[in-house]
Design a protein around this motif. Sequence first.
Motif, PDB file in Angstrom:
ATOM      1  N   LYS A   1      -0.881 -15.396  -0.474  1.00 48.10           N
ATOM      2  CA  LYS A   1      -1.788 -15.479   0.679  1.00 48.10           C
ATOM      3  C   LYS A   1      -2.302 -14.109   1.107  1.00 48.10           C
ATOM      4  O   LYS A   1      -3.186 -14.017   1.962  1.00 48.10           O
ATOM      5  CB  LYS A   1      -1.079 -16.124   1.875  1.00 48.10           C
ATOM      6  N   VAL A   2      -1.731 -13.045   0.525  1.00 50.52           N
ATOM      7  CA  VAL A   2      -2.086 -11.697   0.976  1.00 50.52           C
ATOM      8  C   VAL A   2      -2.438 -10.788  -0.198  1.00 50.52           C
ATOM      9  O   VAL A   2      -2.026 -11.023  -1.332  1.00 50.52           O
ATOM     10  CB  VAL A   2      -0.927 -11.051   1.773  1.00 50.52           C
ATOM     11  N   HIS A   3      -3.198  -9.766   0.122  1.00 50.80           N
ATOM     12  CA  HIS A   3      -3.455  -8.662  -0.804  1.00 50.80           C
ATOM     13  C   HIS A   3      -3.040  -7.403  -0.069  1.00 50.80           C
ATOM     14  O   HIS A   3      -3.606  -7.069   0.986  1.00 50.80           O
ATOM     15  CB  HIS A   3      -4.932  -8.602  -1.187  1.00 50.80           C
ATOM     16  N   VAL A   4      -2.026  -6.695  -0.579  1.00 51.65           N
ATOM     17  CA  VAL A   4      -1.442  -5.565   0.138  1.00 51.65           C
ATOM     18  C   VAL A   4      -1.588  -4.286  -0.675  1.00 51.65           C
ATOM     19  O   VAL A   4      -1.309  -4.269  -1.875  1.00 51.65           O
ATOM     20  CB  VAL A   4       0.061  -5.807   0.430  1.00 51.65           C
ATOM     21  N   ARG A   5      -1.995  -3.212  -0.002  1.00 46.51           N
ATOM     22  CA  ARG A   5      -2.071  -1.903  -0.639  1.00 46.51           C
ATOM     23  C   ARG A   5      -1.483  -0.852   0.301  1.00 46.51           C
ATOM     24  O   ARG A   5      -1.638  -0.952   1.525  1.00 46.51           O
ATOM     25  CB  ARG A   5      -3.520  -1.526  -0.955  1.00 46.51           C
ATOM     26  N   SER A   6      -0.812   0.139  -0.277  1.00 50.15           N
ATOM     27  CA  SER A   6      -0.321   1.264   0.522  1.00 50.15           C
ATOM     28  C   SER A   6      -1.186   2.486   0.244  1.00 50.15           C
ATOM     29  O   SER A   6      -1.637   2.691  -0.888  1.00 50.15           O
ATOM     30  CB  SER A   6       1.143   1.566   0.205  1.00 50.15           C
TER      31      SER A   6
ATOM     32  N   ILE B   1       3.038   3.435   3.889  1.00 45.60           N
ATOM     33  CA  ILE B   1       4.053   3.687   2.867  1.00 45.60           C
ATOM     34  C   ILE B   1       4.355   2.423   2.071  1.00 45.60           C
ATOM     35  O   ILE B   1       4.219   1.307   2.566  1.00 45.60           O
ATOM     36  CB  ILE B   1       5.350   4.248   3.487  1.00 45.60           C
ATOM     37  N   ALA B   2       4.799   2.639   0.838  1.00 48.34           N
ATOM     38  CA  ALA B   2       5.098   1.511  -0.044  1.00 48.34           C
ATOM     39  C   ALA B   2       6.335   0.740   0.401  1.00 48.34           C
ATOM     40  O   ALA B   2       6.500  -0.421   0.049  1.00 48.34           O
ATOM     41  CB  ALA B   2       5.290   2.013  -1.479  1.00 48.34           C
ATOM     42  N   GLN B   3       7.213   1.382   1.179  1.00 49.92           N
ATOM     43  CA  GLN B   3       8.400   0.693   1.680  1.00 49.92           C
ATOM     44  C   GLN B   3       8.020  -0.491   2.564  1.00 49.92           C
ATOM     45  O   GLN B   3       8.801  -1.430   2.718  1.00 49.92           O
ATOM     46  CB  GLN B   3       9.294   1.658   2.476  1.00 49.92           C
ATOM     47  N   ILE B   4       6.827  -0.442   3.147  1.00 47.03           N
ATOM     48  CA  ILE B   4       6.308  -1.587   3.900  1.00 47.03           C
ATOM     49  C   ILE B   4       5.509  -2.499   2.986  1.00 47.03           C
ATOM     50  O   ILE B   4       5.671  -3.726   3.010  1.00 47.03           O
ATOM     51  CB  ILE B   4       5.406  -1.124   5.063  1.00 47.03           C
TER      52      ILE B   4
ATOM     53  N   ASP C   1      11.231   9.625   1.139  1.00 55.23           N
ATOM     54  CA  ASP C   1      10.017   9.272   1.867  1.00 55.23           C
ATOM     55  C   ASP C   1       9.027   8.469   1.028  1.00 55.23           C
ATOM     56  O   ASP C   1       8.032   7.967   1.560  1.00 55.23           O
ATOM     57  CB  ASP C   1       9.325  10.544   2.368  1.00 55.23           C
ATOM     58  N   ALA C   2       9.265   8.391  -0.258  1.00 56.28           N
ATOM     59  CA  ALA C   2       8.383   7.628  -1.149  1.00 56.28           C
ATOM     60  C   ALA C   2       9.228   6.865  -2.161  1.00 56.28           C
ATOM     61  O   ALA C   2      10.356   7.240  -2.454  1.00 56.28           O
ATOM     62  CB  ALA C   2       7.410   8.565  -1.877  1.00 56.28           C
ATOM     63  N   MET C   3       8.673   5.778  -2.674  1.00 54.23           N
ATOM     64  CA  MET C   3       9.367   4.990  -3.695  1.00 54.23           C
ATOM     65  C   MET C   3       8.877   5.416  -5.080  1.00 54.23           C
ATOM     66  O   MET C   3       8.125   6.361  -5.232  1.00 54.23           O
ATOM     67  CB  MET C   3       9.137   3.495  -3.462  1.00 54.23           C
TER      68      MET C   3
ATOM     69  N   SER D   1       4.642   2.777   9.648  1.00 49.69           N
ATOM     70  CA  SER D   1       6.045   2.876  10.033  1.00 49.69           C
ATOM     71  C   SER D   1       6.217   3.316  11.482  1.00 49.69           C
ATOM     72  O   SER D   1       7.036   2.778  12.215  1.00 49.69           O
ATOM     73  CB  SER D   1       6.790   3.843   9.104  1.00 49.69           C
ATOM     74  N   GLY D   2       5.440   4.325  11.911  1.00 47.20           N
ATOM     75  CA  GLY D   2       5.557   4.783  13.287  1.00 47.20           C
ATOM     76  C   GLY D   2       6.696   5.772  13.471  1.00 47.20           C
ATOM     77  O   GLY D   2       7.189   6.380  12.523  1.00 47.20           O
ATOM     78  N   LEU D   3       7.139   5.931  14.734  1.00 49.04           N
ATOM     79  CA  LEU D   3       8.204   6.872  15.081  1.00 49.04           C
ATOM     80  C   LEU D   3       7.860   8.286  14.622  1.00 49.04           C
ATOM     81  O   LEU D   3       8.720   9.050  14.219  1.00 49.04           O
ATOM     82  CB  LEU D   3       9.547   6.425  14.487  1.00 49.04           C
ATOM     83  N   HIS D   4       6.577   8.586  14.639  1.00 53.42           N
ATOM     84  CA  HIS D   4       6.044   9.911  14.322  1.00 53.42           C
ATOM     85  C   HIS D   4       6.167  10.254  12.834  1.00 53.42           C
ATOM     86  O   HIS D   4       6.036  11.416  12.459  1.00 53.42           O
ATOM     87  CB  HIS D   4       6.753  10.989  15.151  1.00 53.42           C
ATOM     88  N   LEU D   5       6.407   9.253  11.974  1.00 54.18           N
ATOM     89  CA  LEU D   5       6.468   9.542  10.538  1.00 54.18           C
ATOM     90  C   LEU D   5       5.102   9.994  10.028  1.00 54.18           C
ATOM     91  O   LEU D   5       4.986  11.006   9.342  1.00 54.18           O
ATOM     92  CB  LEU D   5       6.924   8.306   9.755  1.00 54.18           C
TER      93      LEU D   5
END
Length: 307
Positions: free
Chosen positions: A50-55, A36-39, A275-277, A85-89
């Motif tokens: 230093k990073v390249h991040v994709r959701s 998810i984009a929230q992460i 649930d989404a941004m 995210s986890g927690l069964h999401l």
Amino acid sequence: MAFVLAASLVLTACSSDQDPAASESSEGKINIVTTIAQIAEPISVIGGDKVHVRSLMGPGVDPHLYTATQGDIKKLEGSDMIFYSGLHLEANMVKVFEEIGKNKPVLAIGDTLAKDSLLKDQAGATDPHIWFDIDLWKQALEAAVEELKQYSKENADYFESNKTKYFQQLDDLKKDAKDKLSQIPEEKRVLVTAHDAFGYFGRMQGIQVVGLQGLSTEDEIGLSDIEDTIDILVKHNVPAVFVESSINPASINAVIEGAKKQDLDVKLGGELYSDAMGDAGTDEGTYLGMYRHNVDTIYKALSGKGE
């Protein structure tokens, strides 16, 4: 389905093909994939250059129902690290993460939180929407940052400095949200949405939350759910209800129509991000902007002080 995807992952791992876009844009950087984009967005801020991040999941995508595509599996396989995210999401992707986690760092950041800090429904299911409690989300992001620092020890101080600055913005957001929402009259502090995604938000802000569906959008909505919600609206004379960007608005529209039959004029208070941004490149496409949008939308609709 999860078993088939896990098998597909093994086949993909045997191939040397990787996502060319990821290779070009992340050269020399830590390649991180999230669900998810929230992460993704906060980690991109903290990770900096230093990073390249994709959701994997963009605007309007429901993580409860999401199933990984073959293209997603290639992105996961081509990454250096994975955060979800986890927690069964992301229930349909757990087997995939278990399989790929045998070869690289894969972390469910929500699973790092203390169990007694989490909300549960009447059936005992854990509420996975932890990003709406800013304090809990800081703890979850902290776990991701620690994993990042372990992966790239030479950049640990850089990540820690960026995290400190970002967390200060989260603290400021928490205060601003509390100050604004506290102005809503006590009897109007009822938040009605399509599904039960705002429990942590309600707990933090002292607002009663009513979701037509349960914690997951897989839960069905019955006629009694709609009727019970209308009764609550009438009892508290609640002026507005809200749709969610990733949920079909039909159930909320049914509530509005039902309230009218009981002579209560309930308005559509606006669209909330649950649930989404929002779209990338917009304010709502950031965690801070998404949260602030929700606060402003709820405040205007429930306080009657539209700006």
